[in-house]
Design an enzyme around this catalytic site. Sequence first.
Site, short mmCIF file in Angstrom:
data_model
loop_
_atom_site.label_atom_id
_atom_site.label_comp_id
_atom_site.label_asym_id
_atom_site.label_seq_id
_atom_site.Cartn_x
_atom_site.Cartn_y
_atom_site.Cartn_z
N PRO A 15 39.88 38.99 46.76
CA PRO A 15 41.44 38.86 46.96
C PRO A 15 42.17 39.57 45.94
O PRO A 15 41.95 39.40 44.87
CB PRO A 15 41.67 37.40 47.18
CG PRO A 15 40.56 36.52 46.53
CD PRO A 15 39.36 37.72 46.58
N ASN A 16 43.06 40.10 46.63
CA ASN A 16 44.18 40.64 45.74
C ASN A 16 43.99 41.82 44.97
O ASN A 16 45.02 42.47 44.50
CB ASN A 16 44.87 39.60 44.69
CG ASN A 16 45.47 38.35 45.56
OD1 ASN A 16 46.29 38.48 46.33
ND2 ASN A 16 45.07 37.26 44.95
N ARG A 23 50.38 44.70 41.34
CA ARG A 23 49.85 43.06 40.81
C ARG A 23 49.83 43.20 39.59
O ARG A 23 48.86 43.62 38.83
CB ARG A 23 48.74 42.51 41.50
CG ARG A 23 48.43 41.31 41.09
CD ARG A 23 47.23 40.43 41.95
NE ARG A 23 47.08 39.52 41.13
CZ ARG A 23 45.86 38.76 40.93
NH1 ARG A 23 44.72 39.53 41.15
NH2 ARG A 23 45.73 37.75 40.06
N TYR A 28 46.51 44.36 34.73
CA TYR A 28 45.56 45.20 35.62
C TYR A 28 45.92 46.71 35.49
O TYR A 28 45.00 47.44 35.90
CB TYR A 28 45.39 44.64 37.06
CG TYR A 28 45.00 43.30 37.32
CD1 TYR A 28 43.60 42.95 36.98
CD2 TYR A 28 45.95 42.49 37.43
CE1 TYR A 28 43.18 41.71 37.16
CE2 TYR A 28 45.35 40.94 37.54
CZ TYR A 28 44.20 40.55 37.31
OH TYR A 28 43.56 39.40 37.68
N ASN A 79 33.38 42.21 42.11
CA ASN A 79 34.48 41.64 41.45
C ASN A 79 34.97 40.49 42.34
O ASN A 79 35.78 40.81 43.28
CB ASN A 79 35.54 42.55 41.17
CG ASN A 79 36.64 41.84 40.43
OD1 ASN A 79 36.92 40.84 40.50
ND2 ASN A 79 37.50 42.58 39.68
N ALA A 82 39.44 35.95 42.48
CA ALA A 82 39.75 34.42 42.53
C ALA A 82 38.75 33.63 43.35
O ALA A 82 38.40 32.64 42.70
CB ALA A 82 41.15 34.26 43.39
N GLU A 106 28.22 40.85 38.41
CA GLU A 106 29.56 40.54 38.47
C GLU A 106 30.44 41.40 37.37
O GLU A 106 30.23 41.55 36.20
CB GLU A 106 29.58 39.02 38.06
CG GLU A 106 30.95 38.28 38.20
CD GLU A 106 30.94 36.95 37.61
OE1 GLU A 106 32.12 36.29 37.86
OE2 GLU A 106 29.84 36.73 36.95
N HIS A 108 34.80 41.93 36.13
CA HIS A 108 35.97 41.53 35.93
C HIS A 108 37.13 42.50 35.29
O HIS A 108 36.45 42.97 34.20
CB HIS A 108 36.36 40.13 35.43
CG HIS A 108 35.76 39.00 36.34
ND1 HIS A 108 36.25 38.57 37.48
CD2 HIS A 108 34.63 38.61 36.19
CE1 HIS A 108 35.52 37.46 38.23
NE2 HIS A 108 34.27 37.64 37.29
N ARG A 115 42.27 34.13 29.68
CA ARG A 115 43.20 33.85 30.45
C ARG A 115 43.46 32.17 30.97
O ARG A 115 43.02 31.45 30.03
CB ARG A 115 42.99 34.51 31.76
CG ARG A 115 43.12 36.16 31.46
CD ARG A 115 43.33 37.12 32.64
NE ARG A 115 44.32 36.65 33.67
CZ ARG A 115 44.33 37.03 34.84
NH1 ARG A 115 43.46 37.70 35.53
NH2 ARG A 115 45.34 36.72 35.48
#
Length: 153
Positions: A15-16, A23, A28, A79, A82, A106, A108, A115
């Site tokens: 998502p996103n 965003r 990012y 990725n 969330a 995985e 990111h 964070r």
Amino acid sequence: MKRSEVTKIVVVNGPNLGRLGVREPEIYGSDTLDNLRTACTQWGEELGFKVDVRQSDSEAEVIQWIHQAVDEKTPIVMNPAAFTHYSYGLADAAAQVTDVDIPLIEVHISNPAARESFRKHSVISPIATGTITGMGFYGYKLALEAISNILED
């Protein structure tokens, strides 16, 4: 699974990530999902793979893509965004990948450990073949290279 058996890698984004470039550019950057798609396609070609880059805000759709990858024996760069922190459904699907020795890396873009506290826990990391964080889009290149190397061994 051997390198000679694999022609495709799927890159699954949660998502996103369709909002890349808009965003939180301070985290990012300004690159978009289309930029990521182009880069991953090129990096894959350099390694001899066809790369299929996907993104969805739907947990169910992401899980279906993982099931498809298992059925087709396709390595995954993921990725989970969330979904990383709470999606046990996604974790269960990811476990099916690694249970049959298909590489799942995985990735990111940012470093979740640097964070907010809720981002520090991943339900995917313990299942993944490996994890790459905080390297921006370059992390996807590293993930594709990792899959290539894993398949060579």
